[in-house]
Design a protein around this motif. Structure first.
Motif, PDB file in Angstrom:
ATOM      1  N   ASP A 186       0.434   5.506  -1.875  1.00 17.15           N
ATOM      2  CA  ASP A 186      -0.395   6.316  -2.771  1.00 17.15           C
ATOM      3  C   ASP A 186       0.345   6.779  -4.023  1.00 17.15           C
ATOM      4  O   ASP A 186      -0.241   7.453  -4.869  1.00 17.15           O
TER       5      ASP A 186
ATOM      6  N   ASP B 104      -4.549   3.421  -0.794  1.00 22.06           N
ATOM      7  CA  ASP B 104      -4.901   4.043   0.492  1.00 22.06           C
ATOM      8  C   ASP B 104      -5.233   2.957   1.500  1.00 22.06           C
ATOM      9  O   ASP B 104      -5.303   1.767   1.167  1.00 22.06           O
TER      10      ASP B 104
ATOM     11  N   ALA C 251      -2.505  -1.391  -3.141  1.00 22.77           N
ATOM     12  CA  ALA C 251      -3.529  -0.454  -2.679  1.00 22.77           C
ATOM     13  C   ALA C 251      -2.971   0.956  -2.689  1.00 22.77           C
ATOM     14  O   ALA C 251      -1.771   1.169  -2.459  1.00 22.77           O
TER      15      ALA C 251
ATOM     16  N   GLU D 197      -8.461   0.727   0.923  1.00 23.84           N
ATOM     17  CA  GLU D 197      -8.257  -0.291  -0.107  1.00 23.84           C
ATOM     18  C   GLU D 197      -7.364  -1.410   0.419  1.00 23.84           C
ATOM     19  O   GLU D 197      -7.568  -2.587   0.103  1.00 23.84           O
TER      20      GLU D 197
ATOM     21  N   ARG E  37      -9.456  -3.784   2.459  1.00 21.37           N
ATOM     22  CA  ARG E  37     -10.288  -4.600   1.570  1.00 21.37           C
ATOM     23  C   ARG E  37      -9.475  -5.709   0.907  1.00 21.37           C
ATOM     24  O   ARG E  37      -9.929  -6.860   0.809  1.00 21.37           O
ATOM     25  N   LEU E  38      -8.264  -5.385   0.455  1.00 20.83           N
ATOM     26  CA  LEU E  38      -7.441  -6.381  -0.212  1.00 20.83           C
ATOM     27  C   LEU E  38      -7.003  -7.494   0.738  1.00 20.83           C
ATOM     28  O   LEU E  38      -6.938  -8.659   0.347  1.00 20.83           O
TER      29      LEU E  38
ATOM     30  N   ALA F  85       0.835  -1.201   0.000  1.00 20.32           N
ATOM     31  CA  ALA F  85       0.000   0.000   0.000  1.00 20.32           C
ATOM     32  C   ALA F  85       0.870   1.252   0.000  1.00 20.32           C
ATOM     33  O   ALA F  85       1.706   1.440   0.887  1.00 20.32           O
TER      34      ALA F  85
END
Length: 225
Positions: free
Chosen positions: A18, A44, A42, A47, A50-51, A16
């Motif tokens: 940005d 952010d 990801a 996300e 969620r992943l 992750a």
């Protein structure tokens, strides 16, 4: 998320950050190791969470400063929901406040951007195996902090960002999300996100418990003008 890991398989990693080019470069660097497989990226913290839910990696590698849900908030959520997951921080921020907040939130490792490919790969493998990694200067500062006198302790709830401290103080003073949003010139959705992150970081079961804990530490004791 399953706790079983095939020792012969590469460590499944979610990254992750940005900055797309940084993610691209990191993925490219890690492909040199047959022991690590990047299974998701990801941009952010939301996300990332969620992943992890969808892909069940062994390790999540995250930056701290990201838009929306930041890396520290995501870290707290992940360690609360997925205790078997190893979370490794890779960031440009070397200050003690962020370092200690990440450790308190459950990070198993903390590296600075600029670390060599071999160091990052080794850290992923160590974290996947349940170990902890604090590279170079970071490790020395962790050791130094551990030997400081107790009177040198930092601010109340150092795992919170400055904005989250502001929000928590207003929550502790009895303000609702609408009032906090108006006072801080934020949207109510942003305030709700901050409150959710604070609940996760401080591991409070609900808003009432959060208020009680904050007031016990001296926040919200004075009326808000």
């Amino acid at each position: 998320m399953s706790a079983s890991v095939d020792a012969s398989a590469p460590v499944r990693l979610v990254v992750a950050d940005d900055h797309p080019m940084f993610r691209f470069g990191l993925r490219a660097a890690l492909t040199f190791s047959p022991d690590v497989e990047v299974v998701g990226e990801a941009a952010d913290g939301a996300e990332l969470v969620r992943l992890v839910e969808e892909l069940s990696p062994e390790v999540a590698l995250t930056d701290l400063e990201m838009p929306g849900v930041d890396g520290l908030s995501a870290l707290a959520m992940l360690t609360a929901r997925f205790p078997d997951l190893g979370v490794l921080v890779l960031t440009m921020h070397a200050d003690d406040e962020r370092l200690l907040a990440a450790v308190r939130a459950g990070a198993r490792g903390y590296l600075l951007k600029g670390a060599e490919r071999e160091e990052i790969t080794r850290a992923v493998l160590v974290v996947a195996a349940g170990g902890t990694v604090f590279g170079g200067e970071v490790g020395r500062r962790i050791a130094a902090y551990a030997t400081r006198p107790l009177t040198a302790a930092g601010k109340v709830f150092p795992e919170l960002t400055d904005r989250e401290h502001e929000v928590l103080g207003l929550v502790a003073a009895g303000l609702g999300n609408h009032e906090i949003a108006a006072r801080l010139v934020l949207s109510e959705k942003t305030v709700r996100n901050h409150v959710a992150a604070i609940l996760a970081k401080l591991q409070a079961r609900d808003r009432a418990a959060l208020v009680a804990r904050a007031r016990d530490r001296g926040l919200g004791q004075h009326p808000v003008e």
